[in-house]
Design a protein around this motif. Structure first.
Motif, PDB file in Angstrom:
ATOM      1  N   HIS A  81      -7.180 -76.202  20.631  1.00 33.84           N
ATOM      2  CA  HIS A  81      -8.587 -76.465  20.922  1.00 33.84           C
ATOM      3  C   HIS A  81      -8.785 -77.089  22.306  1.00 33.84           C
ATOM      4  O   HIS A  81      -9.911 -77.352  22.714  1.00 33.84           O
ATOM      5  N   VAL A  82      -7.688 -77.293  23.031  1.00 32.06           N
ATOM      6  CA  VAL A  82      -7.738 -77.931  24.345  1.00 32.06           C
ATOM      7  C   VAL A  82      -7.284 -76.929  25.401  1.00 32.06           C
ATOM      8  O   VAL A  82      -6.307 -76.211  25.210  1.00 32.06           O
ATOM      9  N   ARG A  83      -8.002 -76.878  26.513  1.00 30.81           N
ATOM     10  CA  ARG A  83      -7.561 -76.120  27.686  1.00 30.81           C
ATOM     11  C   ARG A  83      -7.265 -77.136  28.787  1.00 30.81           C
ATOM     12  O   ARG A  83      -7.787 -78.250  28.785  1.00 30.81           O
ATOM     13  N   GLY A 105     -16.589 -76.171  37.675  1.00 30.67           N
ATOM     14  CA  GLY A 105     -17.681 -75.850  36.751  1.00 30.67           C
ATOM     15  C   GLY A 105     -17.429 -74.557  35.996  1.00 30.67           C
ATOM     16  O   GLY A 105     -17.656 -74.469  34.789  1.00 30.67           O
ATOM     17  N   ALA A 106     -16.921 -73.552  36.710  1.00 31.40           N
ATOM     18  CA  ALA A 106     -16.619 -72.270  36.057  1.00 31.40           C
ATOM     19  C   ALA A 106     -15.473 -72.417  35.067  1.00 31.40           C
ATOM     20  O   ALA A 106     -15.482 -71.793  34.000  1.00 31.40           O
ATOM     21  N   ALA A 107     -14.476 -73.249  35.386  1.00 33.54           N
ATOM     22  CA  ALA A 107     -13.359 -73.481  34.462  1.00 33.54           C
ATOM     23  C   ALA A 107     -13.849 -74.165  33.188  1.00 33.54           C
ATOM     24  O   ALA A 107     -13.434 -73.805  32.081  1.00 33.54           O
ATOM     25  N   VAL A 108     -14.736 -75.138  33.339  1.00 34.15           N
ATOM     26  CA  VAL A 108     -15.316 -75.816  32.174  1.00 34.15           C
ATOM     27  C   VAL A 108     -16.076 -74.804  31.320  1.00 34.15           C
ATOM     28  O   VAL A 108     -15.912 -74.743  30.094  1.00 34.15           O
ATOM     29  N   ASP A 109     -16.898 -73.991  31.955  1.00 32.96           N
ATOM     30  CA  ASP A 109     -17.669 -72.979  31.220  1.00 32.96           C
ATOM     31  C   ASP A 109     -16.755 -71.962  30.535  1.00 32.96           C
ATOM     32  O   ASP A 109     -16.994 -71.568  29.398  1.00 32.96           O
ATOM     33  N   GLU A 110     -15.693 -71.538  31.229  1.00 33.93           N
ATOM     34  CA  GLU A 110     -14.765 -70.558  30.658  1.00 33.93           C
ATOM     35  C   GLU A 110     -13.989 -71.154  29.486  1.00 33.93           C
ATOM     36  O   GLU A 110     -13.788 -70.488  28.464  1.00 33.93           O
ATOM     37  N   ALA A 111     -13.559 -72.396  29.608  1.00 33.97           N
ATOM     38  CA  ALA A 111     -12.872 -73.057  28.495  1.00 33.97           C
ATOM     39  C   ALA A 111     -13.788 -73.131  27.276  1.00 33.97           C
ATOM     40  O   ALA A 111     -13.372 -72.853  26.149  1.00 33.97           O
ATOM     41  N   GLY A 166     -18.655 -80.724  24.868  1.00 35.48           N
ATOM     42  CA  GLY A 166     -19.944 -80.766  24.204  1.00 35.48           C
ATOM     43  C   GLY A 166     -21.078 -81.254  25.078  1.00 35.48           C
ATOM     44  O   GLY A 166     -22.238 -80.991  24.793  1.00 35.48           O
ATOM     45  N   ALA A 167     -20.758 -81.978  26.169  1.00 39.07           N
ATOM     46  CA  ALA A 167     -21.815 -82.548  27.006  1.00 39.07           C
ATOM     47  C   ALA A 167     -21.293 -82.782  28.414  1.00 39.07           C
ATOM     48  O   ALA A 167     -20.101 -82.857  28.637  1.00 39.07           O
ATOM     49  N   GLY A 168     -22.198 -82.938  29.348  1.00 43.14           N
ATOM     50  CA  GLY A 168     -21.834 -83.286  30.716  1.00 43.14           C
ATOM     51  C   GLY A 168     -22.098 -82.155  31.689  1.00 43.14           C
ATOM     52  O   GLY A 168     -22.299 -81.019  31.291  1.00 43.14           O
ATOM     53  N   PRO A 169     -22.097 -82.467  32.991  1.00 40.86           N
ATOM     54  CA  PRO A 169     -22.390 -81.460  34.002  1.00 40.86           C
ATOM     55  C   PRO A 169     -21.277 -80.433  34.104  1.00 40.86           C
ATOM     56  O   PRO A 169     -20.115 -80.742  33.903  1.00 40.86           O
ATOM     57  N   THR A 170     -21.642 -79.185  34.412  1.00 39.91           N
ATOM     58  CA  THR A 170     -20.644 -78.145  34.622  1.00 39.91           C
ATOM     59  C   THR A 170     -20.843 -77.450  35.961  1.00 39.91           C
ATOM     60  O   THR A 170     -20.105 -76.535  36.286  1.00 39.91           O
ATOM     61  N   THR A 171     -21.812 -77.818  36.721  1.00 41.02           N
ATOM     62  CA  THR A 171     -21.990 -77.191  38.035  1.00 41.02           C
ATOM     63  C   THR A 171     -22.262 -78.229  39.085  1.00 41.02           C
ATOM     64  O   THR A 171     -22.497 -79.353  38.816  1.00 41.02           O
TER      65      THR A 171
END
Length: 171
Positions: A81-83, A105-111, A166-171
């Protein structure tokens, strides 16, 4: 001053191997690398550990200017469940243009898209620009391994960072 175009983020392709390998060699520094400087003969960028589908690249115009590698922190099923961000590089001429921020940001979104609940990374303690970038993207220090590496005669901390998806900025 004219506004600079935002980097375009896309999935890596097998044919990006040579350009990514060159970028990786040019970006090498003990600021972020614990391995020795690359020497010929140079290895391919993609390997069993990191396939093209594990890599996102940033382009400015038609030039590849950065990458981020995503992987699993361990091979354990209980940890699936972790990347983990396992590599990030930005071409020197593209630094300060938002490329690193866009890649993280893209890595967070992709994970998150891949079903991960958390994303982690390791960063050297003296790499203040990277640490600031990660903190701005919602990562927090979760542990420090003091003097974990000896680089150029200096002991350097290994800083473990992570965040919930679940929360926080991604860009």
């Amino acid at each position: 001053m004219p506004e600079l175009p935002a980097p375009r983020i896309r999935a890596a392709r097998p044919e990006d191997d040579g350009e990514l390998a060159l970028l990786d060699r040019l970006a090498w520094s003990h600021l972020h690398a614990v391995t020795p400087a690359p020497q010929p003969p140079y290895a391919p960028f993609f390997s069993e550990r990191h396939a093209p589908e594990d890599c996102l690249v940033a382009e400015l115009g038609d030039r590849l200017v950065g990458y981020v590698l995503l992987g699993f922190p361990t091979e354990l099923e209980s940890n699936r469940h972790v990347r983990q961000i396992q590599g990030l590089a930005v071409a020197e001429e593209a630094r300060g243009l938002g490329v690193g921020r866009a890649l993280v940001g893209a890595a967070v979104d992709e994970a998150r898209r891949r079903g991960a609940r958390r994303i982690t990374l390791r960063v050297l303690g003296h790499n203040t620009p990277a640490r600031a970038l990660y903190e701005a993207q919602g990562f927090a220090v979760e542990g420090i391994l003091p003097e974990e590496f000896l680089l150029d005669g200096v002991y350097v901390d290994d800083v473990l960072m992570g965040r919930s998806l679940g929360a926080g900025p991604t860009t």
